[in-house]
Design an enzyme around this catalytic site. Structure first.
Site, PDB file in Angstrom:
ATOM      1  N   HIS A 160     -26.633   8.800 -41.111  1.00  0.00           N
ATOM      2  CA  HIS A 160     -27.498   9.061 -39.939  1.00  0.00           C
ATOM      3  C   HIS A 160     -26.683   8.781 -38.685  1.00  0.00           C
ATOM      4  O   HIS A 160     -26.441   7.626 -38.329  1.00  0.00           O
ATOM      5  CB  HIS A 160     -28.749   8.165 -39.972  1.00  0.00           C
ATOM      6  CG  HIS A 160     -29.700   8.433 -38.835  1.00  0.00           C
ATOM      7  ND1 HIS A 160     -31.048   8.635 -39.026  1.00  0.00           N
ATOM      8  CD2 HIS A 160     -29.515   8.533 -37.495  1.00  0.00           C
ATOM      9  CE1 HIS A 160     -31.646   8.844 -37.864  1.00  0.00           C
ATOM     10  NE2 HIS A 160     -30.733   8.785 -36.913  1.00  0.00           N
ATOM     11  N   HIS A 206     -25.637  10.185 -34.520  1.00  0.00           N
ATOM     12  CA  HIS A 206     -25.754  11.065 -33.352  1.00  0.00           C
ATOM     13  C   HIS A 206     -24.376  11.184 -32.713  1.00  0.00           C
ATOM     14  O   HIS A 206     -23.780  10.173 -32.329  1.00  0.00           O
ATOM     15  CB  HIS A 206     -26.735  10.485 -32.323  1.00  0.00           C
ATOM     16  CG  HIS A 206     -28.116  10.298 -32.864  1.00  0.00           C
ATOM     17  ND1 HIS A 206     -29.087  11.270 -32.778  1.00  0.00           N
ATOM     18  CD2 HIS A 206     -28.676   9.273 -33.552  1.00  0.00           C
ATOM     19  CE1 HIS A 206     -30.191  10.840 -33.364  1.00  0.00           C
ATOM     20  NE2 HIS A 206     -29.987   9.635 -33.850  1.00  0.00           N
ATOM     21  N   LEU A 207     -23.881  12.426 -32.610  1.00  0.00           N
ATOM     22  CA  LEU A 207     -22.564  12.632 -32.002  1.00  0.00           C
ATOM     23  C   LEU A 207     -22.659  13.260 -30.612  1.00  0.00           C
ATOM     24  O   LEU A 207     -21.670  13.322 -29.902  1.00  0.00           O
ATOM     25  CB  LEU A 207     -21.695  13.502 -32.915  1.00  0.00           C
ATOM     26  CG  LEU A 207     -21.189  12.821 -34.191  1.00  0.00           C
ATOM     27  CD1 LEU A 207     -20.514  13.831 -35.118  1.00  0.00           C
ATOM     28  CD2 LEU A 207     -20.242  11.670 -33.875  1.00  0.00           C
ATOM     29  N   ARG A 208     -23.859  13.763 -30.262  1.00  0.00           N
ATOM     30  CA  ARG A 208     -24.040  14.446 -28.963  1.00  0.00           C
ATOM     31  C   ARG A 208     -23.175  15.705 -28.907  1.00  0.00           C
ATOM     32  O   ARG A 208     -22.776  16.252 -29.915  1.00  0.00           O
ATOM     33  CB  ARG A 208     -23.748  13.502 -27.772  1.00  0.00           C
ATOM     34  CG  ARG A 208     -24.369  12.095 -27.874  1.00  0.00           C
ATOM     35  CD  ARG A 208     -25.864  12.119 -28.074  1.00  0.00           C
ATOM     36  NE  ARG A 208     -26.448  10.772 -27.943  1.00  0.00           N
ATOM     37  CZ  ARG A 208     -27.624  10.435 -28.421  1.00  0.00           C
ATOM     38  NH1 ARG A 208     -28.357  11.309 -29.090  1.00  0.00           N
ATOM     39  NH2 ARG A 208     -28.095   9.223 -28.246  1.00  0.00           N
ATOM     40  N   ASN A 268     -30.663  16.411 -32.713  1.00  0.00           N
ATOM     41  CA  ASN A 268     -31.475  16.291 -31.485  1.00  0.00           C
ATOM     42  C   ASN A 268     -30.645  16.450 -30.215  1.00  0.00           C
ATOM     43  O   ASN A 268     -30.630  15.606 -29.334  1.00  0.00           O
ATOM     44  CB  ASN A 268     -32.266  14.970 -31.464  1.00  0.00           C
ATOM     45  CG  ASN A 268     -31.382  13.729 -31.428  1.00  0.00           C
ATOM     46  OD1 ASN A 268     -30.279  13.734 -31.969  1.00  0.00           O
ATOM     47  ND2 ASN A 268     -31.870  12.671 -30.808  1.00  0.00           N
ATOM     48  N   LYS A 281     -34.545  17.621 -40.402  1.00  0.00           N
ATOM     49  CA  LYS A 281     -34.983  16.383 -39.760  1.00  0.00           C
ATOM     50  C   LYS A 281     -36.323  16.558 -39.077  1.00  0.00           C
ATOM     51  O   LYS A 281     -36.506  17.458 -38.269  1.00  0.00           O
ATOM     52  CB  LYS A 281     -33.929  15.959 -38.714  1.00  0.00           C
ATOM     53  CG  LYS A 281     -34.250  14.680 -37.958  1.00  0.00           C
ATOM     54  CD  LYS A 281     -34.108  13.448 -38.824  1.00  0.00           C
ATOM     55  CE  LYS A 281     -34.677  12.202 -38.161  1.00  0.00           C
ATOM     56  NZ  LYS A 281     -33.784  11.629 -37.161  1.00  0.00           N
ATOM     57  N   HIS A 286     -37.914  10.666 -38.841  1.00  0.00           N
ATOM     58  CA  HIS A 286     -38.073   9.591 -37.862  1.00  0.00           C
ATOM     59  C   HIS A 286     -39.530   9.166 -38.020  1.00  0.00           C
ATOM     60  O   HIS A 286     -40.428   9.859 -37.549  1.00  0.00           O
ATOM     61  CB  HIS A 286     -37.786  10.062 -36.433  1.00  0.00           C
ATOM     62  CG  HIS A 286     -37.957   8.963 -35.433  1.00  0.00           C
ATOM     63  ND1 HIS A 286     -36.901   8.351 -34.791  1.00  0.00           N
ATOM     64  CD2 HIS A 286     -39.069   8.314 -35.004  1.00  0.00           C
ATOM     65  CE1 HIS A 286     -37.362   7.391 -34.011  1.00  0.00           C
ATOM     66  NE2 HIS A 286     -38.678   7.354 -34.118  1.00  0.00           N
ATOM     67  N   HIS A 306     -33.592   4.976 -40.555  1.00  0.00           N
ATOM     68  CA  HIS A 306     -33.550   3.744 -39.746  1.00  0.00           C
ATOM     69  C   HIS A 306     -34.812   2.899 -39.894  1.00  0.00           C
ATOM     70  O   HIS A 306     -35.534   2.681 -38.947  1.00  0.00           O
ATOM     71  CB  HIS A 306     -33.245   4.053 -38.270  1.00  0.00           C
ATOM     72  CG  HIS A 306     -34.021   5.176 -37.627  1.00  0.00           C
ATOM     73  ND1 HIS A 306     -35.379   5.374 -37.813  1.00  0.00           N
ATOM     74  CD2 HIS A 306     -33.622   6.158 -36.773  1.00  0.00           C
ATOM     75  CE1 HIS A 306     -35.763   6.404 -37.107  1.00  0.00           C
ATOM     76  NE2 HIS A 306     -34.719   6.913 -36.477  1.00  0.00           N
ATOM     77  N   LEU A 342     -34.856   3.041 -30.978  1.00  0.00           N
ATOM     78  CA  LEU A 342     -36.103   3.409 -31.653  1.00  0.00           C
ATOM     79  C   LEU A 342     -35.814   3.698 -33.107  1.00  0.00           C
ATOM     80  O   LEU A 342     -34.771   4.277 -33.405  1.00  0.00           O
ATOM     81  CB  LEU A 342     -36.736   4.636 -30.970  1.00  0.00           C
ATOM     82  CG  LEU A 342     -37.337   4.327 -29.594  1.00  0.00           C
ATOM     83  CD1 LEU A 342     -37.741   5.614 -28.882  1.00  0.00           C
ATOM     84  CD2 LEU A 342     -38.530   3.384 -29.709  1.00  0.00           C
ATOM     85  N   ASP A 354     -27.304   5.251 -37.297  1.00  0.00           N
ATOM     86  CA  ASP A 354     -28.105   5.708 -36.168  1.00  0.00           C
ATOM     87  C   ASP A 354     -27.368   5.418 -34.866  1.00  0.00           C
ATOM     88  O   ASP A 354     -27.992   5.163 -33.843  1.00  0.00           O
ATOM     89  CB  ASP A 354     -29.502   5.081 -36.171  1.00  0.00           C
ATOM     90  CG  ASP A 354     -30.426   5.732 -35.148  1.00  0.00           C
ATOM     91  OD1 ASP A 354     -30.185   6.898 -34.785  1.00  0.00           O
ATOM     92  OD2 ASP A 354     -31.386   5.063 -34.708  1.00  0.00           O
ATOM     93  N   HIS A 364     -25.473   6.488 -25.430  1.00  0.00           N
ATOM     94  CA  HIS A 364     -25.965   6.900 -24.108  1.00  0.00           C
ATOM     95  C   HIS A 364     -25.062   6.208 -23.090  1.00  0.00           C
ATOM     96  O   HIS A 364     -24.682   5.044 -23.276  1.00  0.00           O
ATOM     97  CB  HIS A 364     -27.406   6.408 -23.866  1.00  0.00           C
ATOM     98  CG  HIS A 364     -28.436   7.037 -24.748  1.00  0.00           C
ATOM     99  ND1 HIS A 364     -28.989   8.283 -24.475  1.00  0.00           N
ATOM    100  CD2 HIS A 364     -29.027   6.604 -25.872  1.00  0.00           C
ATOM    101  CE1 HIS A 364     -29.883   8.573 -25.421  1.00  0.00           C
ATOM    102  NE2 HIS A 364     -29.930   7.577 -26.286  1.00  0.00           N
ATOM    103  N   ALA A 386     -33.155   5.003 -25.357  1.00  0.00           N
ATOM    104  CA  ALA A 386     -33.111   4.258 -26.619  1.00  0.00           C
ATOM    105  C   ALA A 386     -31.873   4.642 -27.401  1.00  0.00           C
ATOM    106  O   ALA A 386     -31.575   5.828 -27.550  1.00  0.00           O
ATOM    107  CB  ALA A 386     -34.359   4.568 -27.436  1.00  0.00           C
TER     108      ALA A 386
HETATM  109  N1  LIG Z   1     -32.412   5.727 -32.361  1.00  0.00           N
HETATM  110  C1  LIG Z   1     -32.510   5.829 -31.058  1.00  0.00           C
HETATM  111  O1  LIG Z   1     -32.907   4.859 -30.402  1.00  0.00           O
HETATM  112  N2  LIG Z   1     -32.172   6.959 -30.400  1.00  0.00           N
HETATM  113  C2  LIG Z   1     -31.763   8.203 -30.995  1.00  0.00           C
HETATM  114  C3  LIG Z   1     -32.884   8.992 -31.547  1.00  0.00           C
HETATM  115  C4  LIG Z   1     -33.440   8.464 -32.845  1.00  0.00           C
HETATM  116  O2  LIG Z   1     -32.733   8.368 -33.863  1.00  0.00           O
HETATM  117  O3  LIG Z   1     -34.636   8.175 -32.908  1.00  0.00           O
HETATM  118  C5  LIG Z   1     -31.049   9.020 -29.920  1.00  0.00           C
HETATM  119  O4  LIG Z   1     -30.752  10.195 -30.180  1.00  0.00           O
HETATM  120  O5  LIG Z   1     -30.759   8.496 -28.843  1.00  0.00           O
HETATM  121 ZN   LIG Z   2     -31.239   8.580 -34.968  1.00  0.00          ZN
HETATM  122 ZN   LIG Z   3     -34.910   8.402 -35.010  1.00  0.00          ZN
END
Ligand SMILES: NC(=O)N[C@@H](CC(=O)O)C(=O)O
Ligand SMILES: [Zn+2]
Ligand SMILES: [Zn+2]
Length: 345
Positions: A14, A16-18, A42, A100, A137, A175, A220, A248, A252, A264
């Site tokens: 899990h 996030h690479l943006r 996302n 997802k 999620h 998560h 989150l 996760d 940011h 978050a």
């Molecule tokens: N986990 C987080 O707090 N943020 C994640 C989104 C997510 O996985 O819910 C994000 O993309 O910033």
């Molecule tokens: Zn996530």
């Molecule tokens: Zn999430």
């Protein structure tokens, strides 16, 4: 005392690479340690079909350092327009591995998420047919539900009946943050698994809120009370194959976190395996790190385990106070603190 630990190369189930210029930082960070990562869809706008997922994957691959075999496993973002055909197409592609579910409004960039959870049954039938996992999620978004109760309520209201209606569908509760989620996963058959993050193992809400608010611990689902943290620790100590590594890691920029309305997400990918190693060692189960990090997730997804290895060395090092993040900077999890384990390269 163990001062060297060699394990099968881990995967991050899990992540996030943006997108865009931050990829130059976050892709090499994960590629340095993980064999594969399940890349969350996302983006803004979200990744909703195979074509977009494959195009995003190419943008990621452009930042994989030469010599690394890092394989980004792509996901589709479920929207109100996702069809059974789109899922069949995803299953037929080599690189899309899951779908997802973000309930609309639940988290970062979830505005396109499913508004009508009644549509889920057709999707679940298509996923079962394709033997593709549904990643969730797991939080309800009703205004009247307290933020600390949103995960439990989602399990009771949505996931328990959904899993009962689709007993053969693979389901990953992403998560997890509560004892309720641990019990939910344990109570189900092998088709139900969960990812556990570093921050939910290492912290509870006191760490975030006592003595001042720490925006870099805000993620989150939100950190819960200590009994829930304890339940997550017990889950990894148990060594159950239903729980696996999912950072996760959700970067940011500093300013977006240190704000009147902060985002978050915690950035942990820069030292994911080192962070988990420290926690497993503190829990007295360093011997269970390999299964959690390198076996359970691959087995759950029905993918081969990695065949190469990584070595961690007991060597203290200081996490930088900040790191470059495109034109911005980012404050990593445990910024400025000393970590005990270091990845050998
Ligand atoms: N986990 C987080 O707090 N943020 C994640 C989104 C997510 O996985 O819910 C994000 O993309 O910033
Ligand atoms: Zn996530
Ligand atoms: Zn999430």
């Amino acid at each position: 005392m163990t001062d060297r630990l060699t394990i099968t190369r881990p995967d991050d189930w899990h992540l996030h690479l943006r997108d865009g210029e931050v990829l130059q930082h976050v892709v090499p960070a994960t590629a340095a340690q993980m064999g594969r990562a399940v890349v969350m869809p996302n983006l803004n706008p979200p990744v909703i079909d195979v074509q977009q997922a494959l195009a995003y994957r190419e943008r990621l691959l452009a930042h994989v350092p030469p010599g690394s075999q890092f394989d980004p496993l792509m996901t589709l973002y479920l929207t109100d327009n996702t069809s059974a055909e789109m899922i069949a197409a995803a299953a037929a592609s080599k690189h899309v591995k899951a779908v997802k579910l973000y309930p609309a409004g639940a988290t970062t960039n979830s505005d396109s998420g499913l508004t009508d959870l009644g549509k889920l049954d057709d999707i679940c039938a298509a996923l079962t047919e394709a033997d593709m996992p549904l990643l969730v999620h797991g939080e309800v978004t009703h205004n009247q539900v307290d933020i600390f109760d949103r995960e439990k309520q989602f399990l009771d209201e949505i996931l328990t009946p959904l899993a009962a209606r689709h007993p053969k569908m693979k389901l990953v509760v992403e998560h997890i943050t509560t004892r309720d989620a641990v019990e939910f996963v344990q109570a189900h058959h092998d088709q139900v698994g969960a990812t556990i993050t570093v921050q939910h193992l290492a912290y509870n809400r006191n760490h975030m809120l006592v003595g001042g608010i720490r925006p870099h611990l805000f993620c989150l689902p939100i950190l819960k009370r200590n009994v829930h943290q304890q339940a997550l620790q017990d889950a990894v100590v148990s060594g159950s194959y239903k729980f696996f590594l999912g950072t996760d890691s959700a970067p940011h920029a500093k300013g977006a976190k240190e704000s009147a309305c902060g985002c978050a997400g915690c950035y942990s990918a820069y030292a994911a395996i080192e962070l988990y190693a420290e926690i497993f060692e503190d829990l007295g189960v360093l011997n269970k790190l390999e299964a959690f990090a390198s076996f359970n997730g691959a087995d759950f997804y029905g993918l081969p385990r990695n065949t190469d290895q990584i070595t961690l060395i007991k060597e203290a090092w200081q996490v930088p106070a900040e790191m470059p993040f495109g034109k911005d900077i980012i404050i990593p999890l445990r910024a400025g603190e000393t970590l005990r384990w270091k990845l050998a390269n």
